[in-house]
Motif scaffolding. Structure first.
Motif, PDB file in Angstrom:
ATOM      1  N   SER A  60      56.474  47.921  14.442  1.00  0.00           N
ATOM      2  CA  SER A  60      57.242  48.807  13.589  1.00  0.00           C
ATOM      3  C   SER A  60      56.790  50.234  13.815  1.00  0.00           C
ATOM      4  CB  SER A  60      57.035  48.417  12.132  1.00  0.00           C
ATOM      5  OG  SER A  60      57.659  49.340  11.288  1.00  0.00           O
ATOM      6  N   LYS A  61      57.736  51.118  13.906  1.00  0.00           N
ATOM      7  CA  LYS A  61      57.440  52.528  14.087  1.00  0.00           C
ATOM      8  C   LYS A  61      58.111  53.303  12.963  1.00  0.00           C
ATOM      9  CE  LYS A  61      55.847  51.722  18.323  1.00  0.00           C
ATOM     10  NZ  LYS A  61      54.947  50.634  18.227  1.00  0.00           N
ATOM     11  N   GLN A  62      57.403  54.249  12.401  1.00  0.00           N
ATOM     12  CA  GLN A  62      57.976  55.128  11.396  1.00  0.00           C
ATOM     13  C   GLN A  62      58.260  56.465  12.066  1.00  0.00           C
ATOM     14  OE1 GLN A  62      58.736  54.247   8.185  1.00  0.00           O
ATOM     15  NE2 GLN A  62      58.142  52.218   8.845  1.00  0.00           N
ATOM     16  N   PHE A 103      56.453  59.747  15.847  1.00  0.00           N
ATOM     17  CA  PHE A 103      56.399  58.405  15.285  1.00  0.00           C
ATOM     18  C   PHE A 103      54.960  57.973  15.147  1.00  0.00           C
ATOM     19  CE2 PHE A 103      56.568  57.213  19.807  1.00  0.00           C
ATOM     20  CZ  PHE A 103      55.637  56.199  19.875  1.00  0.00           C
ATOM     21  N   LEU A 104      54.737  57.168  14.135  1.00  0.00           N
ATOM     22  CA  LEU A 104      53.422  56.604  13.875  1.00  0.00           C
ATOM     23  C   LEU A 104      53.440  55.168  14.359  1.00  0.00           C
ATOM     24  CD1 LEU A 104      50.618  56.889  12.639  1.00  0.00           C
ATOM     25  CD2 LEU A 104      51.594  56.206  10.451  1.00  0.00           C
ATOM     26  N   ASP A 105      52.611  54.879  15.340  1.00  0.00           N
ATOM     27  CA  ASP A 105      52.540  53.538  15.917  1.00  0.00           C
ATOM     28  C   ASP A 105      51.678  52.662  15.017  1.00  0.00           C
ATOM     29  OD1 ASP A 105      51.919  51.239  17.434  1.00  0.00           O
ATOM     30  OD2 ASP A 105      52.242  52.349  19.286  1.00  0.00           O
ATOM     31  N   LEU A 122      49.669  58.950  16.251  1.00  0.00           N
ATOM     32  CA  LEU A 122      50.887  59.712  16.044  1.00  0.00           C
ATOM     33  C   LEU A 122      51.329  60.264  17.388  1.00  0.00           C
ATOM     34  CD1 LEU A 122      52.746  60.735  13.772  1.00  0.00           C
ATOM     35  CD2 LEU A 122      51.343  62.782  13.689  1.00  0.00           C
ATOM     36  N   ARG A 123      52.599  60.054  17.736  1.00  0.00           N
ATOM     37  CA  ARG A 123      53.119  60.480  19.035  1.00  0.00           C
ATOM     38  C   ARG A 123      54.333  61.373  18.826  1.00  0.00           C
ATOM     39  NH1 ARG A 123      49.637  58.756  23.091  1.00  0.00           N
ATOM     40  NH2 ARG A 123      48.902  56.687  22.564  1.00  0.00           N
ATOM     41  N   ARG A 124      54.466  62.394  19.669  1.00  0.00           N
ATOM     42  CA  ARG A 124      55.635  63.260  19.623  1.00  0.00           C
ATOM     43  C   ARG A 124      56.717  62.677  20.513  1.00  0.00           C
ATOM     44  NH1 ARG A 124      55.984  69.738  20.833  1.00  0.00           N
ATOM     45  NH2 ARG A 124      58.225  69.878  20.577  1.00  0.00           N
ATOM     46  N   VAL A 125      57.945  62.718  20.040  1.00  0.00           N
ATOM     47  CA  VAL A 125      59.093  62.210  20.778  1.00  0.00           C
ATOM     48  C   VAL A 125      59.836  63.398  21.379  1.00  0.00           C
ATOM     49  CG1 VAL A 125      61.263  60.942  20.594  1.00  0.00           C
ATOM     50  CG2 VAL A 125      59.307  60.263  19.193  1.00  0.00           C
ATOM     51  N   ILE A 126      60.109  63.321  22.665  1.00  0.00           N
ATOM     52  CA  ILE A 126      60.879  64.359  23.344  1.00  0.00           C
ATOM     53  C   ILE A 126      62.217  63.741  23.737  1.00  0.00           C
ATOM     54  CG2 ILE A 126      60.996  65.873  25.345  1.00  0.00           C
ATOM     55  CD1 ILE A 126      57.923  65.977  25.247  1.00  0.00           C
TER      56      ILE A 126
END
Length: 54
Positions: free
Chosen positions: A2-4, A14-16, A22-26
């Protein structure tokens, strides 16, 4: 898995839940989406809609 997804100052993150990172989405407008991904996304959306309508 699940990803938020969070939107902060116009950036997507999103928080893995598995790693806690925490990862930034491009987002790339010009990138072609693989047909397998589209099929998986449609299946996921259908499942979520079914659960919501129960």
């Amino acid at each position: 898995m699940s990803k938020q997804l969070y939107v902060v100052n116009g950036h997507y993150y999103f928080l893995d839940d598995e790693t806690g990172k925490l990862r930034r989405v491009i987002i790339q407008d010009d990138a072609p989406i693989p047909s397998e991904d589209i099929q998986s996304l449609l299946a996921l959306l259908a499942k979520l809609a079914e659960e919501k309508n129960k």
